[in-house]
Design a protein around this motif. Sequence first.
Motif, PDB file in Angstrom:
ATOM      1  N   VAL A 198      13.033   6.215  -7.889  1.00  0.00           N
ATOM      2  CA  VAL A 198      12.733   5.901  -6.502  1.00  0.00           C
ATOM      3  C   VAL A 198      11.330   5.321  -6.391  1.00  0.00           C
ATOM      4  N   ALA A 199      11.207   4.199  -5.709  1.00  0.00           N
ATOM      5  CA  ALA A 199       9.900   3.605  -5.447  1.00  0.00           C
ATOM      6  C   ALA A 199       9.579   3.802  -3.979  1.00  0.00           C
ATOM      7  N   LEU A 200       8.469   4.443  -3.700  1.00  0.00           N
ATOM      8  CA  LEU A 200       8.080   4.707  -2.322  1.00  0.00           C
ATOM      9  C   LEU A 200       6.692   4.147  -2.068  1.00  0.00           C
ATOM     10  N   LEU A 201       6.547   3.441  -0.966  1.00  0.00           N
ATOM     11  CA  LEU A 201       5.250   2.931  -0.548  1.00  0.00           C
ATOM     12  C   LEU A 201       4.899   3.603   0.762  1.00  0.00           C
ATOM     13  N   LEU A 202       3.851   4.424   0.750  1.00  0.00           N
ATOM     14  CA  LEU A 202       3.438   5.127   1.950  1.00  0.00           C
ATOM     15  C   LEU A 202       2.062   4.635   2.346  1.00  0.00           C
ATOM     16  N   LEU A 203       1.935   4.201   3.581  1.00  0.00           N
ATOM     17  CA  LEU A 203       0.673   3.695   4.084  1.00  0.00           C
ATOM     18  C   LEU A 203       0.183   4.631   5.172  1.00  0.00           C
ATOM     19  N   CYS A 204      -0.893   5.356   4.893  1.00  0.00           N
ATOM     20  CA  CYS A 204      -1.452   6.294   5.858  1.00  0.00           C
ATOM     21  C   CYS A 204      -2.593   5.595   6.592  1.00  0.00           C
ATOM     22  N   THR A 205      -2.425   5.330   7.876  1.00  0.00           N
ATOM     23  CA  THR A 205      -3.448   4.627   8.633  1.00  0.00           C
ATOM     24  C   THR A 205      -4.031   5.530   9.696  1.00  0.00           C
ATOM     25  N   THR A 206      -5.242   5.230  10.104  1.00  0.00           N
ATOM     26  CA  THR A 206      -5.992   5.966  11.122  1.00  0.00           C
ATOM     27  C   THR A 206      -6.094   7.448  10.802  1.00  0.00           C
ATOM     28  N   LEU A 223      -6.168   6.788  -9.349  1.00  0.00           N
ATOM     29  CA  LEU A 223      -6.978   6.598  -8.154  1.00  0.00           C
ATOM     30  C   LEU A 223      -7.805   5.333  -8.326  1.00  0.00           C
ATOM     31  N   GLU A 224      -7.672   4.407  -7.387  1.00  0.00           N
ATOM     32  CA  GLU A 224      -8.423   3.156  -7.485  1.00  0.00           C
ATOM     33  C   GLU A 224      -9.865   3.383  -7.049  1.00  0.00           C
ATOM     34  N   ARG A 225     -10.792   3.034  -7.936  1.00  0.00           N
ATOM     35  CA  ARG A 225     -12.205   3.200  -7.613  1.00  0.00           C
ATOM     36  C   ARG A 225     -12.577   2.257  -6.464  1.00  0.00           C
ATOM     37  N   THR A 285     -13.307   0.520   2.939  1.00  0.00           N
ATOM     38  CA  THR A 285     -12.892   1.365   4.061  1.00  0.00           C
ATOM     39  C   THR A 285     -11.503   1.953   3.824  1.00  0.00           C
ATOM     40  N   SER A 286     -11.043   1.903   2.582  1.00  0.00           N
ATOM     41  CA  SER A 286      -9.779   2.546   2.230  1.00  0.00           C
ATOM     42  C   SER A 286      -9.844   2.974   0.775  1.00  0.00           C
ATOM     43  N   VAL A 287      -8.972   3.884   0.415  1.00  0.00           N
ATOM     44  CA  VAL A 287      -8.841   4.295  -0.979  1.00  0.00           C
ATOM     45  C   VAL A 287      -7.348   4.366  -1.293  1.00  0.00           C
ATOM     46  N   THR A 288      -6.966   3.826  -2.459  1.00  0.00           N
ATOM     47  CA  THR A 288      -5.562   3.760  -2.863  1.00  0.00           C
ATOM     48  C   THR A 288      -5.292   4.742  -3.990  1.00  0.00           C
ATOM     49  N   TYR A 328       4.885   6.160  -6.324  1.00  0.00           N
ATOM     50  CA  TYR A 328       4.340   6.250  -4.971  1.00  0.00           C
ATOM     51  C   TYR A 328       3.002   5.521  -4.887  1.00  0.00           C
ATOM     52  N   GLN A 329       2.755   4.967  -3.715  1.00  0.00           N
ATOM     53  CA  GLN A 329       1.433   4.418  -3.408  1.00  0.00           C
ATOM     54  C   GLN A 329       0.988   4.961  -2.053  1.00  0.00           C
ATOM     55  N   PHE A 330      -0.162   5.616  -2.047  1.00  0.00           N
ATOM     56  CA  PHE A 330      -0.752   6.135  -0.821  1.00  0.00           C
ATOM     57  C   PHE A 330      -2.031   5.354  -0.538  1.00  0.00           C
TER      58      PHE A 330
END
Length: 250
Positions: A8-16, A200-202, A208-211, A225-227
């Motif tokens: 399963v490939a899941l892309l989750l985008l947490c905003t605000t 964790l992407e440096r 203003t975001s961290v992936t 997963y990608q958060f």
Amino acid sequence: MGGIRCAVALLLLCTTLVDVAGRATAAETPFGFPDVLEKARTLARQAFTPPPSVPEFWQRVGYDQHRDIVFDRGQALWRDAGNFRVELIHPGNVYKHTVAINIYDRAGVSPVPFSPSLFSYGPSGLRDKVPHKDFGFAGFRITHPLYRSSEWNHVLVFAGASYFRPVAKNQVFGLTARGLAIDTGLPSGEEFPSFTEFWLERPTRDATSVTMLALLHSPRVTGAYQFVLRRALAAGGARLRRSADSQRQR
């Protein structure tokens, strides 16, 4: 789903999630979500191997003893620059499995090695019980100054199975979310997929975001997963967008 495993490939985008004005930027890196997705597809074609378990002694460590083990904030990842820092969580007690944690950027991927020097063991007396080999981590916390520039607050926690919890300004931590739940409430018993590795992407100094990328594994499912945790574009609660694609392997 006997005899079938699912990638399963899941892309989750947490905003605000963090109430600070800003706009996300992302640096090009040689490693990314497609690489984790390929790892998940490869695992889906193999027999399931459980994640590494901590020694029996550490599984029996009590809640109060484990709570005495505190991460040294002076050694937080990315502490020298930027808007986000990472604090690591010690295994033991309810955290019976370890996860691998990596940092990636334009230079490539680097694993984060475990060391007891990252933690204060307080009155627990457990430092001498840490295995000499790489112990691994139970998870991690992302911190960010929510209220004052000198105060780094927990805004996102990953720890145990596929559990995670975000929190925003003027909010408190609520129920824990899960990356995936299988067979909940069935007489046969529930299957608990686990995140087994994180990347964790440096972030850059002004990011203003961290992936965060994650690999999930269980007897019947693997997942990529990608958060993305962003500073808020406007005041308000958290918004979560999710898209999913799956591939079954016999």
